[in-house]
Design a protein around this motif. Structure first.
Motif, short mmCIF file in Angstrom:
data_model
loop_
_atom_site.label_atom_id
_atom_site.label_comp_id
_atom_site.label_asym_id
_atom_site.label_seq_id
_atom_site.Cartn_x
_atom_site.Cartn_y
_atom_site.Cartn_z
N GLU A 232 2.01 28.05 38.51
CA GLU A 232 2.39 27.52 39.81
C GLU A 232 1.23 26.85 40.53
OE1 GLU A 232 3.84 31.36 41.19
OE2 GLU A 232 2.41 31.26 42.84
N GLU A 286 5.60 25.94 40.16
CA GLU A 286 5.61 25.13 41.38
C GLU A 286 4.80 23.84 41.24
OE1 GLU A 286 4.55 27.34 44.90
OE2 GLU A 286 4.03 25.50 45.99
N GLY A 289 6.14 20.19 40.61
CA GLY A 289 6.81 19.37 41.62
C GLY A 289 5.87 18.44 42.37
N THR A 290 4.56 18.63 42.23
CA THR A 290 3.62 17.71 42.88
C THR A 290 3.86 16.30 42.34
OG1 THR A 290 2.03 19.53 42.93
CG2 THR A 290 1.19 17.33 43.42
N PRO A 293 8.87 15.86 42.65
CA PRO A 293 9.44 16.80 43.63
C PRO A 293 10.91 17.14 43.36
CG PRO A 293 8.18 15.07 44.73
CD PRO A 293 8.28 14.67 43.30
N TRP A 296 11.83 20.65 42.30
CA TRP A 296 11.95 21.75 43.27
C TRP A 296 13.37 21.78 43.81
CZ3 TRP A 296 7.16 19.68 46.38
CH2 TRP A 296 5.97 20.10 45.75
N LEU A 299 12.16 21.66 49.53
CA LEU A 299 10.75 21.76 49.93
C LEU A 299 10.35 23.19 50.28
CD1 LEU A 299 10.06 18.47 51.92
CD2 LEU A 299 9.18 19.14 49.67
N CYS A 301 11.82 25.75 48.79
CA CYS A 301 12.11 26.56 47.60
C CYS A 301 11.60 25.78 46.40
CB CYS A 301 13.63 26.79 47.49
SG CYS A 301 14.12 27.67 45.98
N ARG A 302 10.35 26.09 46.01
CA ARG A 302 9.68 25.25 44.98
C ARG A 302 9.70 25.85 43.59
NH1 ARG A 302 4.80 22.25 48.22
NH2 ARG A 302 6.13 21.49 49.89
N GLU A 303 10.01 27.10 43.52
CA GLU A 303 10.24 27.73 42.23
C GLU A 303 11.10 28.96 42.45
OE1 GLU A 303 6.24 28.66 40.80
OE2 GLU A 303 6.23 30.55 41.86
#
Ligand SMILES: *[C@@H]1O[C@H](CO)[C@@H](O)[C@H](O)[C@H]1NC(C)=O
Ligand SMILES: *[C@@H]1O[C@H](CO)[C@@H](O)[C@H](O)[C@H]1NC(C)=O
Ligand SMILES: *[C@@H]1O[C@H](CO)[C@@H](O)[C@H](O)[C@H]1NC(C)=O
Ligand SMILES: *[C@@H]1O[C@H](CO)[C@@H](O)[C@H](O)[C@H]1NC(C)=O
Length: 547
Positions: A232, A286, A289-290, A293, A296, A299, A301-303
Motif C-alpha cells: 500500500e 493502495e 491508485g496513484t 485512481p 480505488w 477517494l 476507500c482506496r483499498e
C-alpha cells in the motif's frame, strides 16, 4: 638471454625447495574433536585428524555434462576470492614467483567439480544434493584431491559453499588450511523451499543491497528470495503495460526498471536462488491508485482494490504479463492477507454490485482472490496466497495453491490435511522484524510440528523467514536478517534429527558464532548472535567468536 632466465629460474626453484623444507612449519595441533564448523550442518559427513594446506593457485577441473557451465566457473571464481583473501595471489613479482614454485608443497592443488546434468534450469525441487571429498595426496598421485560431485550445477554451488567453509586461513603458516581431513560429505536439503522475504514497498532497497542479501543467502544455502515488491505504501516496479503504476513509488529515485528486476533474477540464479515475486491483492494495494485512481473504489476507500471493475483485473493481468517475462520461477505470490472490506460496504457502486450478486463482502473477497488466481494460472504460474485465503474459503481455492503461513501456528497442519502445499513462516518465530525473538527460538521452531503422516509432511514444502520493511531499510536490513535467518536456514536444510537432538548451546551455538564471523569476514554486517534484542551492536569489547 633465455638460458640466463632459465638458469635464474632453476636457482629460484632449488632455493625455494631448500627454504621451504628448512622453514616447514610445525604441524598444527588440532584437537581431535575440533567441531565441524559448517553451517548448515550437512546431512552426512565424516572427518579425520589431518590438516591439509590448500594451494592459493587452486585449479578448477571440471567434468560431466554440466561441468563446463559458466555458473560453475563464475562460482569457483567468487569462492576463490572468499577463500584466498590473504593470499599473495598470482602476481609476477620475484617473491610471489618463489612462492608459486612452492606449489608442490600444497596438499590440495586442484578442485574437481563433476556435474552430471547439463540443464541449468532452476525450478522448485531442483536437485541440490552433492558429495564433497577432501583427502591428502596419495603417494602415486601428483595432486591432492578435493572433489565435488553433483547432479546439477546448483548442487555444485552448495558443495562449493561447504568447501569454502572447510577452508580457514592459518596465520602461523600463512596458508589456507583444511582441518580434520579427510572429509567425506554427502549432503542434501531437508526442504526444497527455503525462503527469505524482502519488502521493497515499506522501504526501497537499492539493487546492490538486494544483491548483497542474495549473495549472503547463498552462504546459508537459502534458495528462494520472496520479493514483496509492492504494497500500500509504494509501487516501485516498472510495468510497461500500465506505465503509470510506478508513479506510486515514494520518489522518482526509488524505483526498479524491468532491467533492474531481470538483473536481480539473473544474479540470484547464478547463486542457485529463485526469485518469487509478490503482488498482494486486493488489500495492501493502495499505492496502485496513484497512477490509476480508478482502481480505488473511492477517494475515501482506496483499498481493497475495486472489485466491481473489469479494469482492476485487466491491470492485474497486465502486471502479471509484464512480470512473467522477468520471473521464470514456477510460484507467484498473490498475497490475499489482511483484507478489510469495511469500506466496500459504504461505497455506493460497490454496495450495489454486491446487492446485484447477493454477495457478502466476504464473497467478494473470495471472488477477487479466485479471479486473480485464474489470471496467474493462465500465465502458467502456481499461485501462492497468505493463509487468510485458506482460512476464509479454503475449499474454493485452486487445488494447486500453496498456502503461506504467518498468523496461526497450526495452519500448515490444517492446509496439508486439505491437500494443499504449505510454506511455514510463523510470525512469532520467523518474522525477522520481530526483534525480541532470539536465535534459539528461531532455531527451535519446527515446520513439521504436529504433522505426523509422512505423506502430509511432504506437502510442507519448506519455510521462510520474513524481513518486513516497515522498520528496516538499507541502514539496518542485513544485520536484522543475520544471523537469525541462519538459524532457520539450518532448521530447513539439515536433518530433523541433527537440529532436534541434544543441547543446542553445545551443538549449534559455537557453529552459529563461527558462521556469523564468516558472514562478517565476507563483508556482511551480521549482528552479534547473543544479543537479546536483534540487530543491536555488541554490548562491549570482545571476540566476534564469542558475541
Ligand atoms: C467483465 O468481465 C467479465 C468476465 O470476463 C465479463 O463477463 C463481462 O462482460 C465484463 N463486463 C464488461 C462491462 O465488460
Ligand atoms: C467508509 O468506511 C471507511 C472505513 O470504515 C471510512 O474510512 C470512510 O470514511 C467511509 N466512507 C464513507 C463515505 O462513509
Ligand atoms: C442471498 O444469499 C443468501 C445467503 O447466501 C440466501 O439465503 C438468499 O436466499 C439469497 N437471496 C437471493 C435473492 O438469492
Ligand atoms: C546446555 O549446555 C549449556 C552449556 O554447557 C548449559 O549451561 C545448559 O544448562 C545446558 N542446557 C540444558 C537444557 O541441558
Amino acid at each position: 638471454m633465455a638460458p640466463n632466465l632459465l638458469h635464474a629460474l632453476l636457482i629460484f626453484l632449488s632455493l625455494s625447495i631448500i627454504t621451504s623444507s628448512l622453514s616447514s612449519p610445525p604441524p598444527v595441533t588440532v584437537h581431535q574433536d575440533y567441531p565441524p564448523y559448517l553451517w548448515p550442518l550437512p546431512a552426512e559427513f565424516s572427518s579425520g585428524d589431518e590438516t591439509l594446506s590448500v594451494d592459493p593457485s587452486l585449479s578448477l577441473i571440471v567434468a560431466g555434462n554440466g561441468g563446463g557451465s559458466p555458473i560453475v566457473k563464475a562460482a569457483f571464481e567468487r569462492y576463490m576470492g572468499m577463500i584466498f583473501k590473504h593470499s599473495f595471489g598470482r602476481a609476477s613479482s620475484l617473491l610471489s614467483r618463489i612462492r608459486f614454485l612452492r606449489m608442490v608443497e600444497y596438499d590440495i592443488t586442484s578442485l574437481k567439480i563433476v556435474v552430471h546434468s547439463d540443464s541449468e534450469e532452476l525450478q522448485f525441487g531442483v536437485d541440490e544434493s552433492y558429495t564433497l571429498m577432501v583427502s591428502k595426496k596419495k603417494e602415486q598421485s601428483i595432486v591432492g584431491a578435493a572433489t565435488i560431485e553433483a547432479n546439477t550445477v546448483y548442487g555444485a554451488l552448495r558443495g562449493l559453499e561447504t568447501f569454502s567453509q572447510l577452508c580457514a586461513f592459518d596465520y602461523l603458516t600463512k596458508s589456507v588450511q583444511i582441518y580434520n581431513a579427510p572429509w567425506f560429505i554427502q549432503d542434501k536439503p531437508r526442504f526444497q523451499y527455503r525462503g527469505l522475504l524482502i519488502d521493497t514497498s515499506r522501504h526501497y532497497l537499492p539493487i546492490d543491497v538486494i544483491k548483497q542479501i542474495i549473495e549472503s543467502m547463498s552462504f546459508a544455502k537459502l534458495n528462494v528470495l520472496h520479493w514483496h515488491i509492492v504494497d500500500e505504501q509504494s509501487f516501485p516496479l516498472e510495468t510497461p503495460t500500465y506505465p503509470n503504476l510506478w508513479k506510486g513509488a515514494y520518489s522518482r529515485w526509488e524505483r526498479y526498471t524491468v532491467e533492474d528486476a531481470s538483473e536481480i533474477v539473473r544474479f540470484a540464479k547464478m547463486r542457485g536462488i529463485n526469485v518469487m515475486a509478490e503482488v498482494d491483492v486486493p488489500g495492501h494495494a493502495e499505492s496502485w491508485g496513484t497512477g490509476y485512481p480508478d482502481l480505488w473504489p473511492s477517494l475515501s476507500c482506496r483499498e481493497p482494490l475495486d472489485v466491481t471493475k473489469n479494469f482492476t483485473f485487466d491491470v492485474i493481468s497486465g502486471i502479471l504479463s509484464d512480470m512473467r517475462k522477468i520471473f521464470p520461477f514456477e510460484f507467484f505470490h498473490l498475497g490475499g492477507d489482511e483484507v478489510n472490506t469495511d469500506c466496500w460496504k459504504n461505497t455506493t457502486h460497490v454496495k450495489e454490485w454486491l446487492q446485484d450478486r447477493n454477495f457478502t463482502t466476504k464473497d467478494a473477497y473470495k471472488y477477487f482472490v479466485l479471479r486473480a488466481q485464474q489470471i496467474a494460472i493462465s500465465k502458467n504460474w502456481t499461485p501462492v496466497n497468505w493463509e487468510e485465503t485458506f482460512s476464509s474459503f479454503g475449499k474454493d481455492l485452486d487445488p494447486k495453491t500453496v498456502v503461506q503461513n504467518w498468523l496461526v501456528s497450526d495452519i500448515c497442519q490444517k492446509a496439508v490435511a486439505k491437500g494443499f502445499r504449505c510454506i511455514f513462516s510463523n510470525q512469532g518465530y520467523w518474522y525477522l522484524d520481530h526483534l525480541d525473538v532470539p536465535w534459539d527460538e528461531v532455531y527451535n521452531t519446527e515446520p513439521l510440528n504436529g504433522i505426523e503422516d509422512p505423506s502430509l509432511q511432504k506437502l510442507v514444502i519448506g519455510g521462510e523467514v520474513c524481513m518486513w520493511g516497515e522498520t528496516a531499510d538499507t541502514s539496518v536490513v542485513l544485520q536484522t536478517i543475520w544471523p537469525r535467518a541462519a538459524a532457520a536456514a539450518e532448521r530447513m536444510w539439515s536433518t530433523r534429527e541433527a537440529v532436534s537432538k541434544g543441547n543446542i548451546t553445545l551443538n549449534a551455538l559455537p557453529r552459529l558464532h563461527y558462521f556469523r564471523c564468516l558472514l562478517n569476514n565476507r563483508g556482511v554486517p551480521a549482528a552479534p548472535v547473543d544479543n537479546w534484542y536483534a540487530r543491536r551492536p555488541p554490548y562491549g569489547p570482545g571476540s566476534c567468536y564469542a558475541q
